[in-house]
Write a protein that holds these residues in place. Structure first.
Motif, PDB file in Angstrom:
ATOM      1  N   ARG A 247      24.736 -48.513   5.229  1.00 24.56           N
ATOM      2  CA  ARG A 247      26.112 -48.514   4.699  1.00 24.56           C
ATOM      3  C   ARG A 247      26.252 -47.859   3.329  1.00 24.56           C
ATOM      4  NH1 ARG A 247      28.240 -54.498   5.167  1.00 24.56           N
ATOM      5  NH2 ARG A 247      26.016 -55.036   5.099  1.00 24.56           N
ATOM      6  N   LEU A 248      25.145 -47.747   2.570  1.00 24.44           N
ATOM      7  CA  LEU A 248      25.232 -47.041   1.287  1.00 24.44           C
ATOM      8  C   LEU A 248      25.105 -45.529   1.452  1.00 24.44           C
ATOM      9  CD1 LEU A 248      23.119 -49.364  -1.064  1.00 24.44           C
ATOM     10  CD2 LEU A 248      25.602 -49.161  -0.948  1.00 24.44           C
ATOM     11  N   GLY A 249      24.681 -45.100   2.622  1.00 31.86           N
ATOM     12  CA  GLY A 249      24.625 -43.661   2.916  1.00 31.86           C
ATOM     13  C   GLY A 249      23.544 -42.911   2.154  1.00 31.86           C
ATOM     14  N   VAL A 250      22.382 -43.531   1.937  1.00 34.05           N
ATOM     15  CA  VAL A 250      21.305 -42.888   1.180  1.00 34.05           C
ATOM     16  C   VAL A 250      20.635 -41.807   2.033  1.00 34.05           C
ATOM     17  CG1 VAL A 250      19.175 -43.253  -0.103  1.00 34.05           C
ATOM     18  CG2 VAL A 250      20.915 -45.053  -0.045  1.00 34.05           C
ATOM     19  N   ASP A 251      20.467 -40.619   1.464  1.00 31.43           N
ATOM     20  CA  ASP A 251      19.801 -39.510   2.149  1.00 31.43           C
ATOM     21  C   ASP A 251      18.291 -39.623   1.909  1.00 31.43           C
ATOM     22  OD1 ASP A 251      18.876 -37.174   3.225  1.00 31.43           O
ATOM     23  OD2 ASP A 251      19.896 -35.843   1.813  1.00 31.43           O
ATOM     24  N   TYR A 252      17.586 -40.293   2.810  1.00 30.50           N
ATOM     25  CA  TYR A 252      16.158 -40.505   2.615  1.00 30.50           C
ATOM     26  C   TYR A 252      15.333 -39.238   2.816  1.00 30.50           C
ATOM     27  CZ  TYR A 252      16.880 -45.444   1.965  1.00 30.50           C
ATOM     28  OH  TYR A 252      17.294 -46.651   1.452  1.00 30.50           O
ATOM     29  N   ASP A 253      15.895 -38.257   3.497  1.00 34.42           N
ATOM     30  CA  ASP A 253      15.181 -36.983   3.643  1.00 34.42           C
ATOM     31  C   ASP A 253      15.022 -36.295   2.284  1.00 34.42           C
ATOM     32  OD1 ASP A 253      14.913 -37.283   6.365  1.00 34.42           O
ATOM     33  OD2 ASP A 253      16.740 -36.172   6.846  1.00 34.42           O
ATOM     34  N   TRP A 254      15.997 -36.498   1.398  1.00 39.05           N
ATOM     35  CA  TRP A 254      15.921 -35.844   0.089  1.00 39.05           C
ATOM     36  C   TRP A 254      14.706 -36.322  -0.695  1.00 39.05           C
ATOM     37  CZ3 TRP A 254      15.965 -37.550  -4.982  1.00 39.05           C
ATOM     38  CH2 TRP A 254      16.076 -36.543  -5.949  1.00 39.05           C
ATOM     39  N   TYR A 255      14.394 -37.615  -0.576  1.00 42.86           N
ATOM     40  CA  TYR A 255      13.236 -38.144  -1.296  1.00 42.86           C
ATOM     41  C   TYR A 255      11.945 -37.422  -0.909  1.00 42.86           C
ATOM     42  CZ  TYR A 255      16.036 -42.241  -2.718  1.00 42.86           C
ATOM     43  OH  TYR A 255      16.982 -43.073  -3.258  1.00 42.86           O
ATOM     44  N   GLN A 256      11.919 -36.877   0.306  1.00 45.68           N
ATOM     45  CA  GLN A 256      10.720 -36.181   0.781  1.00 45.68           C
ATOM     46  C   GLN A 256      10.696 -34.710   0.371  1.00 45.68           C
ATOM     47  OE1 GLN A 256       8.658 -38.192   2.476  1.00 45.68           O
ATOM     48  NE2 GLN A 256      10.142 -39.862   2.508  1.00 45.68           N
ATOM     49  N   SER A 257      11.758 -34.242  -0.260  1.00 41.26           N
ATOM     50  CA  SER A 257      11.909 -32.811  -0.537  1.00 41.26           C
ATOM     51  C   SER A 257      11.026 -32.348  -1.696  1.00 41.26           C
ATOM     52  CB  SER A 257      13.369 -32.494  -0.869  1.00 41.26           C
ATOM     53  OG  SER A 257      13.738 -33.064  -2.124  1.00 41.26           O
ATOM     54  N   GLN A 278       7.561 -43.481 -14.952  1.00 39.67           N
ATOM     55  CA  GLN A 278       6.891 -43.366 -13.665  1.00 39.67           C
ATOM     56  C   GLN A 278       7.842 -43.593 -12.499  1.00 39.67           C
ATOM     57  OE1 GLN A 278       4.285 -47.016 -12.704  1.00 39.67           O
ATOM     58  NE2 GLN A 278       4.253 -46.953 -14.950  1.00 39.67           N
ATOM     59  N   ALA A 279       7.585 -42.831 -11.448  1.00 42.06           N
ATOM     60  CA  ALA A 279       8.311 -42.994 -10.199  1.00 42.06           C
ATOM     61  C   ALA A 279       7.563 -43.969  -9.312  1.00 42.06           C
ATOM     62  CB  ALA A 279       8.448 -41.649  -9.496  1.00 42.06           C
ATOM     63  N   LYS A 280       8.289 -44.732  -8.522  1.00 49.06           N
ATOM     64  CA  LYS A 280       7.655 -45.582  -7.513  1.00 49.06           C
ATOM     65  C   LYS A 280       7.390 -44.717  -6.279  1.00 49.06           C
ATOM     66  CE  LYS A 280       8.619 -50.380  -8.554  1.00 49.06           C
ATOM     67  NZ  LYS A 280       8.988 -51.679  -7.988  1.00 49.06           N
ATOM     68  N   TRP A 281       6.318 -43.930  -6.389  1.00 47.48           N
ATOM     69  CA  TRP A 281       6.043 -42.922  -5.364  1.00 47.48           C
ATOM     70  C   TRP A 281       5.875 -43.540  -3.984  1.00 47.48           C
ATOM     71  CZ3 TRP A 281       7.068 -38.100  -6.193  1.00 47.48           C
ATOM     72  CH2 TRP A 281       6.935 -37.540  -7.480  1.00 47.48           C
ATOM     73  N   SER A 282       5.218 -44.678  -3.893  1.00 48.49           N
ATOM     74  CA  SER A 282       4.923 -45.220  -2.567  1.00 48.49           C
ATOM     75  C   SER A 282       6.194 -45.489  -1.776  1.00 48.49           C
ATOM     76  CB  SER A 282       4.084 -46.499  -2.680  1.00 48.49           C
ATOM     77  OG  SER A 282       4.825 -47.539  -3.271  1.00 48.49           O
ATOM     78  N   LYS A 283       7.192 -46.052  -2.439  1.00 48.14           N
ATOM     79  CA  LYS A 283       8.437 -46.342  -1.727  1.00 48.14           C
ATOM     80  C   LYS A 283       9.312 -45.096  -1.574  1.00 48.14           C
ATOM     81  CE  LYS A 283       8.699 -51.276  -2.586  1.00 48.14           C
ATOM     82  NZ  LYS A 283       9.568 -52.427  -2.876  1.00 48.14           N
ATOM     83  N   ILE A 284       9.297 -44.241  -2.582  1.00 46.91           N
ATOM     84  CA  ILE A 284      10.093 -43.018  -2.500  1.00 46.91           C
ATOM     85  C   ILE A 284       9.602 -42.146  -1.350  1.00 46.91           C
ATOM     86  CG2 ILE A 284      10.515 -40.808  -3.668  1.00 46.91           C
ATOM     87  CD1 ILE A 284      10.807 -42.422  -6.273  1.00 46.91           C
ATOM     88  N   LYS A 285       8.300 -42.012  -1.211  1.00 46.38           N
ATOM     89  CA  LYS A 285       7.747 -41.157  -0.165  1.00 46.38           C
ATOM     90  C   LYS A 285       7.765 -41.833   1.203  1.00 46.38           C
ATOM     91  CE  LYS A 285       6.766 -37.417  -2.415  1.00 46.38           C
ATOM     92  NZ  LYS A 285       7.518 -36.175  -2.097  1.00 46.38           N
ATOM     93  N   THR A 286       7.758 -43.153   1.219  1.00 49.60           N
ATOM     94  CA  THR A 286       7.759 -43.864   2.496  1.00 49.60           C
ATOM     95  C   THR A 286       9.127 -43.818   3.160  1.00 49.60           C
ATOM     96  OG1 THR A 286       6.032 -45.347   1.713  1.00 49.60           O
ATOM     97  CG2 THR A 286       7.287 -46.089   3.599  1.00 49.60           C
ATOM     98  N   GLY A 287      10.184 -43.769   2.354  1.00 52.44           N
ATOM     99  CA  GLY A 287      11.529 -43.713   2.921  1.00 52.44           C
ATOM    100  C   GLY A 287      11.906 -45.019   3.583  1.00 52.44           C
ATOM    101  N   ARG A 288      12.238 -44.978   4.846  1.00 56.20           N
ATOM    102  CA  ARG A 288      12.614 -46.185   5.580  1.00 56.20           C
ATOM    103  C   ARG A 288      11.446 -46.757   6.374  1.00 56.20           C
ATOM    104  NH1 ARG A 288      18.320 -46.874   5.948  1.00 56.20           N
ATOM    105  NH2 ARG A 288      17.812 -48.592   7.326  1.00 56.20           N
ATOM    106  N   ASP A 289      10.313 -46.080   6.391  1.00 54.97           N
ATOM    107  CA  ASP A 289       9.219 -46.444   7.280  1.00 54.97           C
ATOM    108  C   ASP A 289       8.322 -47.510   6.662  1.00 54.97           C
ATOM    109  OD1 ASP A 289      10.128 -44.524   9.068  1.00 54.97           O
ATOM    110  OD2 ASP A 289       8.937 -42.953   8.116  1.00 54.97           O
ATOM    111  N   ARG A 290       7.730 -48.326   7.519  1.00 54.75           N
ATOM    112  CA  ARG A 290       6.756 -49.335   7.120  1.00 54.75           C
ATOM    113  C   ARG A 290       5.495 -49.177   7.973  1.00 54.75           C
ATOM    114  NH1 ARG A 290      11.695 -52.148   6.332  1.00 54.75           N
ATOM    115  NH2 ARG A 290      11.623 -53.752   4.709  1.00 54.75           N
ATOM    116  N   ILE A 291       4.388 -49.670   7.461  1.00 49.68           N
ATOM    117  CA  ILE A 291       3.173 -49.659   8.268  1.00 49.68           C
ATOM    118  C   ILE A 291       3.032 -50.963   9.051  1.00 49.68           C
ATOM    119  CG2 ILE A 291       1.984 -48.111   6.667  1.00 49.68           C
ATOM    120  CD1 ILE A 291       0.374 -50.567   5.700  1.00 49.68           C
TER     121      ILE A 291
END
Length: 398
Positions: A247-257, A278-291
């Protein structure tokens, strides 16, 4: 060339980053400290009913800001404020619960889904927790801090994190739903806190947090520069958590750019010996995915809404997720909530095959890093290895 590309090109052509400091050398904000709590972790893995190491909560759902990135705005429930006796009893119960005497809650962060500085009990809560040996910290927009004794707060808080999303006044007002005067007030408060910390040698960690949405990327570098100049300890740049409906409309593909990576790498080069960007790289690069699919982390890192509702995490505060609600401290003492069959049933469901965090949760919740660690231990049989604490402050905030 976009504004962001121009900023990157200008800064990388100057000498500002010729002396590089590793931003995580003194403080790592992109990890979990659950593996440092061997006794509590062993009791948990042995099936004992443990107290959470950390509780993340709020004292209200009120907020004087209207941030465009606010996930809590999607979780509003009808509520009435709790009185002080409810909170005093809650804090007493935080020390009573646990698998053994003295194994109660170790830390409380006042963040969650509301602006706790709006509560008339804000200072009393911090003071009571601190005086009873519970580490206490706060995340805030910073505006109402001016109403409190900043030195006393700084003496009691383990860390204070101010949400600050832009260095330019127009952008700050637009993103955070606040006024220019509010921005100036927060900056003055920040400078006062920095002054108290230096003058009295206080151990508190002072930081800013930027919730990065792609449309505000042009504010990253100016904010990194401003944060460093203010004299605070860190600026952390994190992803924006959206709900499962987006609902917030976040473009998670951009984080991977490539642009996002270049931008954040440049931002980190503002770090110095005394300031970490510092950036929280782990969450920024993970996007919506979890392990992981199972949620194991709730018994170790519990959350509570500003309404008083105890739930596994902030994703489930709304009444639409009532099946996940464990109790309400305004109705039932926290000790009884923790000791209830409802608590056991919710915890069991979250770690069962009937629950899938990949499809049933919001984007990378607060428990994400804890869940990753527990997934590796429980499902992947990864040996427990105690990490170095050299750059891990605030050990009880897991």
């Amino acid at each position: 060339m976009s504004i962001v590309e121009k900023q990157i090109a200008y800064l990388t052509s100057t000498s500002f980053n010729t002396c590089y400091f590793e931003p995580r050398s003194s403080i790592n904000l992109d990890t979990t400290k659950v593996l440092l709590h061997e006794d509590r972790l062993k009791a948990f893995l042995d099936g004992k009913k443990i107290a959470p190491i950390t509780i993340d909560m709020a004292l209200t759902q009120k907020c004087s800001y209207a941030c465009t990135f606010c996930y809590a705005g999607l979780q509003q429930n009808p509520s009435s404020p709790a009185d002080w006796e409810v909170y005093r009893s809650f804090l007493d119960d935080c020390l009573r619960i646990g698998h053994e005497p003295g194994e109660g809650v170790k830390a409380i962060s006042l963040v969650s889904d509301g602006e706790s500085t709006e509560s008339p009990h804000f200072y009393k809560f911090i003071d009571y927790a601190f005086n009873n040996g519970i580490n206490i910290a706060s995340g805030t927009n910073g505006l109402k801090l001016q109403n409190y004794d900043l030195k006393s707060l700084a003496e009691r808080l383990t860390y204070l994190r101010i949400n600050f999303n832009a260095a330019h006044e127009e952008a700050y007002c637009q993103i955070m739903g606040a006024s220019q005067q509010s921005m100036n007030t927060v900056i003055k408060t920040t400078l006062d806190l920095v002054s108290y910390k230096k003058q009295y040698g206080l151990p508190i960690t002072l930081g800013y947090q930027m919730v990065l949405m792609p449309e505000y990327a042009d504010q990253v570098l100016p904010l990194a520069s401003m944060s460093r100049d203010l004299g605070i300890d860190y600026l952390v740049i994190k992803h924006c958590s959206d709900d499962e409906q987006g609902r917030l409309g976040v473009d998670y593909d951009w984080y991977q750019s490539t642009q996002a990576s270049e931008l954040l790498n440049v931002a980190e080069q503002f770090s110095t010996e005394s300031f970490s960007c510092q950036a929280k790289w782990s969450k920024i690069k993970t996007g919506r995915d979890r392990i992981y699919s199972r949620c194991y982390g709730t018994p170790l890192l519990l959350q509570m809404s500003g309404t008083g509702i105890v739930a596994p995490c902030g994703s489930f505060f709304h009444s639409d997720y009532e099946r996940y609600h464990i109790g309400d401290i305004k109705v039932t003492p926290f000790y009884d909530i923790w000791n209830s069959s409802q608590y056991d049933q919710v915890i069991a469901f979250l770690r069962s095959s009937h629950f899938d965090a990949k499809t049933m949760c919001a984007t990378l919740c607060l428990q994400d890093k804890v869940n990753e660690a527990l997934y590796n231990i429980i499902e992947q049989n990864v040996p427990i290895t105690r990490p170095s604490t050299e750059n891990l402050p605030h050990l009880n905030f897991i």
